[in-house]
Design an enzyme around this catalytic site. Structure first.
Site, short mmCIF file in Angstrom:
data_model
loop_
_atom_site.label_atom_id
_atom_site.label_comp_id
_atom_site.label_asym_id
_atom_site.label_seq_id
_atom_site.Cartn_x
_atom_site.Cartn_y
_atom_site.Cartn_z
N ASP A 218 -4.92 11.50 -9.05
CA ASP A 218 -3.78 11.09 -8.22
C ASP A 218 -3.90 11.63 -6.80
OD1 ASP A 218 -1.25 10.46 -7.19
OD2 ASP A 218 -0.29 10.74 -9.13
N THR A 256 2.75 6.08 -6.38
CA THR A 256 2.03 6.37 -7.62
C THR A 256 2.25 5.32 -8.71
OG1 THR A 256 2.03 8.74 -7.20
CG2 THR A 256 1.78 8.04 -9.49
N ASP A 376 -2.95 15.18 -5.63
CA ASP A 376 -1.68 14.71 -5.08
C ASP A 376 -0.67 15.84 -4.97
OD1 ASP A 376 0.08 12.23 -4.46
OD2 ASP A 376 1.23 13.30 -5.98
N ASP A 802 10.37 -19.87 -0.73
CA ASP A 802 10.78 -18.91 -1.76
C ASP A 802 10.02 -17.59 -1.64
OD1 ASP A 802 8.32 -19.76 -2.58
OD2 ASP A 802 8.93 -20.38 -4.59
#
Length: 925
Positions: A218, A256, A376, A802
């Protein structure tokens, strides 16, 4: 313990000293010599003891005489003898046994938690007593907390509380630490061995196909490996020996949960539903956060993660943490999974996966995930440029090394396919680079802001006011408030299409785009911290880029690939596992160049609606209400000028469509091909404008400065409509028109300006957007042609009412027509531009070996507030706006329903690689 110490070792002392066994004091038959030894300080006694024995006397008589004599020195002699014996024993112990005893008490090896006594101890009481052996901590305590062997532990006595063993019998028991062979047996660890190209999977018995492991670190910023690779030997070796990309682009927002779930589904957050770590769903009237029970509600998770795909197709999965893996998605969990618990040691996670790889064949997963929170966590706490992050990087590098050594022990290091990946990068925060909306809005009690670098705004009163709130008014109020403003408010459908961040009710209608390093909150009390690391910014920013390394028999050896998006990884993993992917946003086959033996061969999509003819008509010339400059060469004889021969049309196609005509994939549109000398168009008779126009600009082509803004010529190949007349647009403050092929372009000395003034070359265009369109054609296009030695240009309108990034159906478009001056007109939501040139700028666009592309999807807005243009020259903002709204060719194809480059000769997978490429620029560093 007494038996090991010197104090209780009399018998061992005798063995250690030679004198006590061989000396006279131990020989009862040599009494005279014994007595002499016992009383060496008494001359008389010594003389009498040394006198020759009378051998003629009988022993009994001699004994009787000795008893009657009762010599007073007898007791002294006996005392001396005993003293000498004791002294001899002590000296024997000291001088004979000291080395042996000292050797025993210097180390705890083999003595941990045994209650023996000596110079140092190895039981738990030694800490309090302060007499532990020097290696007590390393030998007895650390094995309870570490997962590796070291020299202290090799050959250790088995400890019941150790996490893994380094004893001599650990291989028989199957509980060796991962590095036992390299540390204790002298074998090389995986990282110490040279690179090898694994041409074929080399798997142990029972592995019919190579397993795949997806391993996430991470917050591992791509730059970390560029800068600190010398401190990360394992990851650096994987990079060197496997397949690597310098940057893998995450999805937006670079958070994350959205990115991890995109990796395993191949979907953008707007499609899979996890649009942030924190979000609100107005239809569910529920809020999602990582610490709430709502996180386990399957309603939040859309799409099909790969463990579900595997389950549907008969394969098993094991996940040691991954966002979504502990949620019952589509009624399915992974076959083996763990509920997330951040306190589980990294080593335990790796050992668990290694143990799963040893399960019986019918229980063993085919696909695995691993997740580590570092770097992280350290990046958030200390910032990306910190010693703590470097330590975290070294720690996770060690964990990857532990995995590779474990695979080697299992003989799976040439069998398993490893994808080492991260979800996003990390940026350094600053309290001086935080924007607070209360400064601009005053009363903010009725507003809720999800703070950060990808902030969003909604009313506090939800769900009642979620859809009716005046988002547009707030966006207008916050636009262009300051010079060099570091944030832009966006109604989400105006965000750059490359972000794919609009088509979800969970994305608030008002979002904020921030410059690199900047964040936004409602007020200072609502944000957590400002001076540490953060992420979430634009996914093209350099510090948001993520890690990707592929290693194993499925990947090529030692290559560096161009940047790609993480939505492509799902298809890649499906190919490694021989799975058929579920529908996703990735482009299947675009990563074939990473694989040794790709299993999927992509093909160009087929055109679903054939082209129709646009024949010449003999309709009378109509008055278009235009006033053309007399200097413009008029079209005197339309049919003569445009009734081209086959040979002429072939030349024009080669020059204007060097890579083939764009194929139209829209099922309902009726398209005809219009050929002119300088450009070609695919004209839609349903929407009364071209879907695309293509032309080529050479480096030395000239551009006229003539004003063509009020001049049109009727195209007799197409029925005339009021929207094709100058009179329709005169004095119309709402909408005007623009040319797709620029009339200013003059490719021939004689000049054929009038071709581009045909009614079939115009599109409805807001006057504010005309500023952008003209500057592009008058200035930037010439610049790009000079820099790239010519460019081919394809441009046209976009209809995405859209805002899902896909072309709207004709049925939907009919409902979106606007009535202006009693006439229905369809106004595009965006315009696209595709520039194609040669990578080798010594080549021209008509003779390219390898192509280079640059594409834009520009929002068609009624004002230019996005760029705060007041008082600015066009040169200071138009190109910057274009770069913000650049896009992949794939994005253009999806939003237009077109397909490009179908006549190129290279493999389709190479074309897909080109189409999924997104250029980056230095100002985003």
């Amino acid at each position: 313990m007494e038996r090991d110490g010197c104090a209780g070792g009399g018998s061992r002392g005798g063995e250690g000293g030679r004198a006590p066994r061989e000396g006279p004091a131990g020989n009862g038959r040599d009494r005279g010599r014994s007595h002499a030894a016992e009383a060496p300080g008494d001359p008389q006694a010594a003389a009498s003891l040394l006198a020759p024995m009378d051998v003629g006397e009988e022993p009994l008589e001699k004994a009787a005489r000795a008893r009657t004599a009762k010599d007073p020195n007898t007791y002294k002699v006996l005392s001396l003898v005993l003293s000498v014996c004791v002294l001899t024993t002590i000296l024997g112990c000291i001088f004979g046994l000291k080395p042996s005893c000292a050797k025993e008490v210097k180390s705890c090896k083999g003595r941990c938690f045994e209650r023996t006594f000596g110079n140092c101890r190895c039981d738990a009481a030694c800490v309090e007593l302060g007499n532990c052996c020097l290696d007590y901590q390393e030998t007895c305590i650390e094995p309870e907390h570490i997962w590796t062997c070291n020299k202290f532990r090799c050959g250790e006595k088995r400890l019941t509380r150790s996490l893994c063993a380094c004893s001599d019998d650990c291989k028989d028991k199957g509980d060796c630490c991962i590095n036992y062979s390299s540390v204790c047996q002298g074998e090389k660890s995986w990282v110490e061995e040279p690179c090898e190209s694994i041409n074929e999977p080399q798997c142990p018995a029972g592995f019919e196909t190579p397993p795949t492991l997806l391993f996430s670190l991470d917050g591992f910023r791509a730059e970390y490996l560029h800068t600190w690779g010398g401190l990360l030997p394992v990851i650096s070796k994987l990079k060197k020996c496997g397949t690597y990309t310098k940057n893998m682009r995450p999805v937006y927002p670079t958070k994350t949960f959205p990115n991890h779930y995109s990796i395993v589904t191949g979907l953008y957050p707007e499609s899979h539903g996890i649009i942030d770590n924190k979000m609100y769903d107005p239809k569910m009237n529920a809020s999602f956060s990582l610490k709430s029970k709502e996180k386990f509600n399957p309603e939040w998770y859309k799409g099909e993660p790969i463990w579900v795909t595997a389950k549907y197709q008969g394969l098993k999965s094991g996940t040691f943490f991954w966002p979504g893996s502990d949620v019952e998605i589509n009624g399915i969990f992974p076959d083996i999974y763990k509920m997330y618990n951040g306190s589980v040691p990294f080593e335990e996670r790796i050992l668990a996966v290694l143990q799963w790889l040893q399960l019986p064949k019918d229980e063993r997963p085919h696909f695995y995930t691993l997740y580590l929170e570092e770097p992280d966590s350290s990046g958030h706490s200390y910032g990306p440029v910190s010693s703590e992050v470097i330590k975290a990087l070294q720690r996770v590098d060690g964990m990857v090394g532990m995995l590779m050594d474990g695979l080697k022990e299992l003989n799976l290091h040439r069998c398993l396919n490893l994808i080492l990946i991260s979800d996003h990068g990390m940026e350094q925060g600053s309290c001086k680079k935080y924007i607070y909306l209360n400064k601009y809005l005053g009363d903010v009690k009725n507003i809720k802001v999800i703070y950060g670098p990808a902030a969003r705004l909604r009313p506090s009163d939800v769900p009642d006011k979620y859809y009716s709130f005046n988002y547009e008014g707030i966006a207008r109020n916050l636009s262009c408030r300051e010079p060099n403003q570091h944030f832009k408010p966006y109604l989400k459908h105006f965000l750059p299409k490359r972000l794919h961040f609009a088509k979800s009710d969970r994305i608030e209608p008002l979002t904020f785009y921030l410059d690199p390093q900047w964040q936004l909150a409602l007020n200072p009390s609502e944000r957590k911290y400002c001076g540490s690391g953060f992420h979430g910014s634009d996914n093209v920013f350099s510090n948001m880029q993520a890690l990707f390394v592929g290693y194993g028999p499925g990947f090529k050896h030692g290559i560096e690939a161009d940047t790609f998006e993480n939505i492509e990884v799902y298809n890649l993993m499906c190919d490694l596992l021989n799975l058929t992917p579920a529908p996703n946003n990735g482009t299947h086959g675009s990563l074939n160049h990473l694989l040794k033996n790709p299993v999927y061969t992509p093909k160009h999509p087929k055109e679903v609606h054939p082209l129709v003819q646009c024949p010449f008509t003999r309709n009378p010339r109509d008055n278009l209400g235009c006033s053309c400059n007399p200097s413009i060469l008029p079209i005197e004889d339309f049919q003569t000028q445009f009734n081209l021969t086959v040979a002429e049309e072939k030349i024009i196609k080669h020059e204007t469509l060097p890579y083939g005509r764009p194929r139209v994939l829209q099922k309902e549109n009726t398209i005809c091909l219009l050929s002119q000398h300088q450009f070609m168009s695919g004209y839609s008779q349903d929407i009364l404008m071209p879907l695309w126009t293509s032309y080529t600009v050479d480096r030395n082509d000239s551009f006229s400065t003539e004003d063509f803004s009020n001049c049109l010529y009727q195209d007799f190949r197409i029925p005339l409509s009021p929207v094709h007349k100058c009179s329709f647009y005169k004095n119309n403050t709402k909408v005007s028109y623009g040319f797709l092929s620029p009339p200013q372009l003059n490719k021939n000395s004689s000049g054929i300006y009038s071709e581009a003034l045909l009614t079939t070359n115009i599109v409805p265009m807001y006057q504010s957007f005309q500023v952008i369109w003209r500057y592009f054609h008058d200035t930037l296009l010439r610049k790009y042609a000079e820099e790239r030695n010519g460019v081919n240009v394809v441009s046209g309108p976009v209809f995405d009412f859209d805002y899902d990034g896909r072309c709207d159906s004709l049925e939907n478009l009919r409902q979106k027509r606007r009535v202006i001056r009693n006439q229905e007109i369809l106004i595009p939501t965006h315009f696209f531009i595709v520039l194609t040139s040669c990578k080798d700028t010594s080549q021209t666009p008509l003779h390219c070996e390898n192509l280079d592309t640059l594409a834009f999807i520009l929002p068609h807005r009624t004002d230019n507030s996005e760029s705060c243009v007041h008082g600015k020259h066009d040169s200071s903002w138009v190109e910057e706006l274009l770069m913000l709204h650049r896009a992949r060719i794939t994005d253009v194809e999806h939003i237009t329903g077109l397909s490009f480059y179908q006549q190129r000769k290279e493999p389709v997978s190479d074309i897909l690689k080109l189409k999924t490429h997104l250029p980056t620029f230095s100002q985003e560093d």
